[in-house]
Design a protein around this motif. Structure first.
Motif, mmCIF file in Angstrom:
data_model
loop_
_atom_site.group_PDB
_atom_site.id
_atom_site.type_symbol
_atom_site.label_atom_id
_atom_site.label_comp_id
_atom_site.label_asym_id
_atom_site.label_seq_id
_atom_site.Cartn_x
_atom_site.Cartn_y
_atom_site.Cartn_z
ATOM 1 N N ALA A 255 96.259 21.798 28.637
ATOM 2 C CA ALA A 255 96.923 23.049 28.257
ATOM 3 C C ALA A 255 97.199 23.096 26.755
ATOM 4 O O ALA A 255 97.001 24.127 26.108
ATOM 5 N N GLU A 256 97.660 21.980 26.177
ATOM 6 C CA GLU A 256 97.916 21.957 24.741
ATOM 7 C C GLU A 256 96.622 22.110 23.939
ATOM 8 O O GLU A 256 96.593 22.808 22.911
ATOM 9 N N ALA A 257 95.542 21.475 24.400
ATOM 10 C CA ALA A 257 94.259 21.611 23.695
ATOM 11 C C ALA A 257 93.725 23.040 23.785
ATOM 12 O O ALA A 257 93.166 23.575 22.814
ATOM 13 N N MET A 258 93.878 23.674 24.943
ATOM 14 C CA MET A 258 93.446 25.070 25.085
ATOM 15 C C MET A 258 94.252 25.982 24.160
ATOM 16 O O MET A 258 93.696 26.882 23.523
ATOM 17 N N ALA A 259 95.566 25.771 24.106
ATOM 18 C CA ALA A 259 96.396 26.599 23.237
ATOM 19 C C ALA A 259 96.020 26.419 21.770
ATOM 20 O O ALA A 259 95.965 27.388 21.002
ATOM 21 N N SER A 260 95.732 25.195 21.371
ATOM 22 C CA SER A 260 95.322 24.948 19.987
ATOM 23 C C SER A 260 93.981 25.617 19.671
ATOM 24 O O SER A 260 93.785 26.154 18.580
ATOM 25 N N LEU A 261 93.065 25.602 20.638
ATOM 26 C CA LEU A 261 91.767 26.241 20.421
ATOM 27 C C LEU A 261 91.905 27.752 20.289
ATOM 28 O O LEU A 261 91.177 28.392 19.526
ATOM 29 N N LEU A 262 92.859 28.341 21.026
ATOM 30 C CA LEU A 262 93.061 29.789 20.994
ATOM 31 C C LEU A 262 94.035 30.227 19.907
ATOM 32 O O LEU A 262 94.446 31.389 19.873
ATOM 33 N N GLY A 263 94.448 29.291 19.050
ATOM 34 C CA GLY A 263 95.333 29.637 17.956
ATOM 35 C C GLY A 263 96.781 29.807 18.335
ATOM 36 O O GLY A 263 97.528 30.509 17.654
ATOM 37 N N GLN A 264 97.209 29.179 19.415
ATOM 38 C CA GLN A 264 98.589 29.271 19.871
ATOM 39 C C GLN A 264 99.247 27.902 19.777
ATOM 40 O O GLN A 264 98.570 26.876 19.632
ATOM 41 N N ASN A 265 100.567 27.905 19.893
ATOM 42 C CA ASN A 265 101.344 26.671 19.790
ATOM 43 C C ASN A 265 101.984 26.374 21.135
ATOM 44 O O ASN A 265 102.714 27.207 21.678
ATOM 45 N N LEU A 266 101.696 25.227 21.686
ATOM 46 C CA LEU A 266 102.252 24.801 22.964
ATOM 47 C C LEU A 266 102.563 23.319 22.882
ATOM 48 O O LEU A 266 101.730 22.526 22.430
ATOM 49 N N ARG A 267 103.738 22.944 23.348
ATOM 50 C CA ARG A 267 104.165 21.550 23.246
ATOM 51 C C ARG A 267 105.037 21.220 24.450
ATOM 52 O O ARG A 267 106.020 21.901 24.719
ATOM 53 N N PHE A 268 104.665 20.181 25.184
ATOM 54 C CA PHE A 268 105.415 19.718 26.351
ATOM 55 C C PHE A 268 106.285 18.528 25.942
ATOM 56 O O PHE A 268 105.807 17.574 25.312
ATOM 57 N N ASP A 269 107.556 18.596 26.312
ATOM 58 C CA ASP A 269 108.471 17.499 25.984
ATOM 59 C C ASP A 269 108.110 16.220 26.716
ATOM 60 O O ASP A 269 108.384 15.115 26.228
ATOM 61 N N GLU A 270 107.496 16.345 27.899
ATOM 62 C CA GLU A 270 107.133 15.151 28.660
ATOM 63 C C GLU A 270 106.003 14.377 27.985
ATOM 64 O O GLU A 270 105.933 13.154 28.104
ATOM 65 N N LEU A 271 105.143 15.082 27.258
ATOM 66 C CA LEU A 271 104.074 14.403 26.511
ATOM 67 C C LEU A 271 104.570 13.855 25.184
ATOM 68 O O LEU A 271 104.032 12.863 24.683
ATOM 69 N N HIS A 272 105.575 14.487 24.622
ATOM 70 C CA HIS A 272 106.095 14.084 23.316
ATOM 71 C C HIS A 272 107.587 13.801 23.446
ATOM 72 O O HIS A 272 108.423 14.661 23.121
ATOM 73 N N PRO A 273 107.960 12.664 23.987
ATOM 74 C CA PRO A 273 109.391 12.368 24.167
ATOM 75 C C PRO A 273 110.097 12.273 22.830
ATOM 76 O O PRO A 273 109.519 11.863 21.809
ATOM 77 N N ALA A 274 111.353 12.655 22.829
ATOM 78 C CA ALA A 274 112.143 12.657 21.601
ATOM 79 C C ALA A 274 112.475 11.234 21.180
ATOM 80 O O ALA A 274 112.831 10.381 22.005
ATOM 81 N N THR A 275 112.349 10.948 19.889
ATOM 82 C CA THR A 275 112.694 9.635 19.341
ATOM 83 C C THR A 275 114.132 9.658 18.829
ATOM 84 O O THR A 275 114.823 10.679 18.860
#
Length: 692
Positions: A255-275
């Protein structure tokens, strides 16, 4: 692997600056590439060539990408270390052979690599090794380069726009993999490592911009479905909360790769845990509401002072002659009490919807394994009654959520529930037991049916076998139509109520028997009402009309498996007198044929040629018992024949009507049972209409 190792040594020495052989044109890598091409093209079997390609890819990925921790590092290793060797050895045959490219997609990407079974990964969160992640990335790069080179070389003779043709060829490979990746069966049944392997193949072209935005949304399959549509479907299936974490993370990455290809911003917290740094930054930022203005200190103090000046209504009344010291003490006590009230007003209110779970003697089960442990608790356990009740109350809800271990626990829990006894006199035992078994029959129908058939083969009692048949029939009805359209099945049926001829209401309506008596069960008693009393309302008092809704028949795809499993039960136990012998055997046979009739009727709305074959087989089975002495058996036989006649081909009916019409004519006139006579009369009318 040995050939790949020595071939890599030869390739490395051919391109070295210092070589033992004399430098000449014969020692260049181009000569090595042509020799490899000639050898590979001499092999006629694409499967043999694909096997060689797979071993080459695995061997180079094992030695080249063994210690890559980050995705960027792995991508750089694939491009700089692995891909040049593959381009000089196995790349050229791919350019001219499209069938070989298709075989690579089907054999390397969609078939699980044998290296998965050697991994020692934790069962709860398995992950691919670096070498296995590098293989699909290299395959994606090779296919993209091969498709581009192939159509660029043939651009003058075949197509005016070679870039468009090469893009279509590359998209066709991606769509082939995406169509499998987005299937519900692949998501729920395939191995986690295999799903991650396929995800890597689809993820790499999206991240590396090997597919443009226009091509990503362009339909290339036969039905015109675009790659974006298929990937969105797969992402939607993977974001289900009941699936395991690795599968959900695969959907998030796509989903994040598709959004990046379509020029949109998408970010899941489960993939990028907070430090820790990001958490500290969030804590330092003050939360300011722009709509609220800060209160001034003077107004706050004035409000506080005014509230303290209020008198306590429960305080004593003092006159002017009272001691001033006592009055001052009371006022001070009142002001302190007011201040305590002010502090209490700032506290949060207790929630009123508390389920009082902390007061339970046993905690509610959270998984199917917890339910199993509660149901098999020994009688010596002081909490056995509470555990059984908690398991029965929560099991149906857990099954509906489709946990990841549903397939593993279905057989065990169905067997335990089927033979579970009400040892503690629970008021909701029969109802909750039926709901739990029906939940398994709806959400895991094949495994449930297989287990119930196995239980009927053993030394189970007649009541247990009849209950198993009722579960199978009720599950078929719930899967064939919307749950809101099917009346709730009875909690439990004793043998007397079952033998009263309470056939499915939907089946009677389908056969045109709405004028017959309708059997209902109220308070454990069987009550018969006529259709005139049921449909006596006039048009003035009818319910408002509702637009019809289309419902998918989910029982149709599995109808053949479940129905023929019952046929196999009869074939394997036909010599067992404890099942089919005596009065109990006749009663079980009538329920058996009646259940098959309900299942065939539920599958009748599914568009498949297998439905007519099921109807023919059931008709032949029922006809073999048409002259039975038992009224219940004859009634179920005629019901099955009436059900199958609507689904059988006309040529089969016309060729066998001479054998069936005399029996139906005699049964309509001389049968001792009124319902048998009515069914025979209806089928006689059907044969007369067909002869016209």
């Amino acid at each position: 692997a040995v050939i790949s190792k020595y071939l890599h040594h030869c390739w490395r020495y051919c391109g070295a600056n210092v070589c033992d052989l004399s430098p000449s044109s014969s020692t260049t890598r181009s000569i090595l590439s042509e020799q490899c091409r000639a050898i590979i093209e001499s092999i006629s079997s694409n499967r043999v060539v694909t096997t060689f390609y797979r071993e080459m890819l695995r061997c180079r990925a094992k030695y080249g990408a063994q210690n890559c921790a980050q995705d960027e590092e792995l991508s750089m290793v694939c491009k700089q270390n692995i891909l040049p060797f593959l381009q000089d050895t196995i790349y050229l045959p791919l350019v001219a052979n499209e069938g070989l490219r298709d075989a690579i997609v089907n054999f390397i990407i969609l078939s699980p690599p044998s290296s998965f079974q050697h991994h020692k990964v934790p069962t709860r969160c398995p992950a691919l090794s670096c070498s296995d992640r590098a293989v699909p990335r290299c395959v994606a790069l090779l296919l993209h380069l091969a498709c581009t080179s192939c159509h660029e070389s043939d651009s003058d003779s075949e197509s005016d726009d070679p870039s468009e043709t090469s893009t279509d060829s590359h998209l066709s490979h991606l769509c082939t993999v995406a169509s499998v990746w987005s299937e519900d069966v692949f998501v729920s049944s395939s191995d986690v490592l295999q799903q991650q392997f396929v995800t890597e193949f689809l993820l790499y072209p999206l991240r590396e911009n090997l597919v443009s935005e226009n091509d990503f949304q362009k339909g290339t399959t036969g039905e015109g479905v675009s790659l974006a549509t298929m990937l969105v479907q797969g992402v939607t299936l993977r974001l289900d909360i009941s699936l395991s974490k690795p599968i959900r993370m695969d959907g998030m990455r796509i989903a994040e790769a598709m959004a990046s290809l379509l020029g949109q911003n998408l970010r899941f917290d489960e993939l990028h845990p907070a430090t820790e740094d990001t958490m500290d930054a969030k804590e330092e930022e003050p939360e300011v509401d722009p709509k609220k203005k800060p209160k001034s200190g003077k107004r706050r103090n004035r409000m506080k002072r005014t509230r303290q000046d209020l008198l306590d209504p429960d305080a004593e009344y003092f006159t002017d002659e009272s001691d001033s010291s006592s009055s001052q003490s009371e006022v001070s006590n009142g002001s302190s009490m007011n201040s305590s009230w002010e502090e209490e007003d700032s506290l949060d209110a207790y929630p009123l919807d508390d389920d009082e779970e902390d007061l339970r003697r046993v905690s509610l089960p959270r998984t199917l394994q917890d339910c199993f442990a509660y149901l098999v608790a020994p009688d010596s356990d002081n909490l056995a009654r509470d555990k059984q009740q908690a398991a029965l109350m929560e099991l149906a809800r857990l099954v509906e959520s489709k946990p990841f271990d549903l397939v593993d626990m279905t057989s065990t829990l169905v067997r335990v529930l089927l033979h579970l006894e009400d040892k503690f006199g629970l008021s909701v035992f029969a109802e909750k037991k039926w709901e739990c078994l029906l939940a398994f029959g709806i959400h895991a129908p094949l495994d449930t049916c297989v287990q119930l058939v196995e239980e009927m083969k053993g030394g189970a009692s007649l009541g247990t076998r009849v209950e198993a048949l009722s579960i199978i029939a009720a599950s078929a009805e719930r899967l064939s139509v919307s749950p809101t359209l099917v009346p709730p099945s009875p909690q439990t049926k004793n043998i007397a109520a079952t033998s009263a001829g309470s056939t499915s209401t939907r089946l009677k309506i389908a056969l045109g028997l709405r004028e017959d008596n309708i059997v209902k069960e109220v308070g454990g008693d069987v009550i018969t009402t006529t259709s005139q009393a049921t449909f006596s309302k006039t048009r003035r008092w009818r319910q408002p009309r509702v637009d019809p809704k289309t419902t998918t028949n989910k029982f149709g795809p599995i109808a053949a498996h479940t129905i023929y499993s019952l046929f196999a039960l009869m074939a394997s136990t036909k010599e067992n007198s404890s099942i089919w012998g005596g009065s109990t055997g006749e009663l079980f046979l009538s329920e058996f044929i009646k259940t098959l009739s309900i299942m065939v009727n539920c599958a009748s709305t599914y568009p498949s040629h297998a439905v007519s074959a099921l109807a023919i087989d059931l008709f032949e089975l029922a006809w073999s018992f048409h002259d039975a002495n038992s009224v219940e058996v004859r009634r179920s036989v005629l019901l099955a024949m009436a059900t199958c006649m609507q689904l059988m081909p006309l040529d089969v009916l016309s060729s066998n009507c001479r054998k069936w019409v005399p029996f139906l004519k005699e049964s309509s006139m001389r049968d001792s049972d009124e319902e048998c006579r009515k069914l025979s009369t209806i089928m006689m009318g059907s044969f007369s209409d067909m002869n016209r």
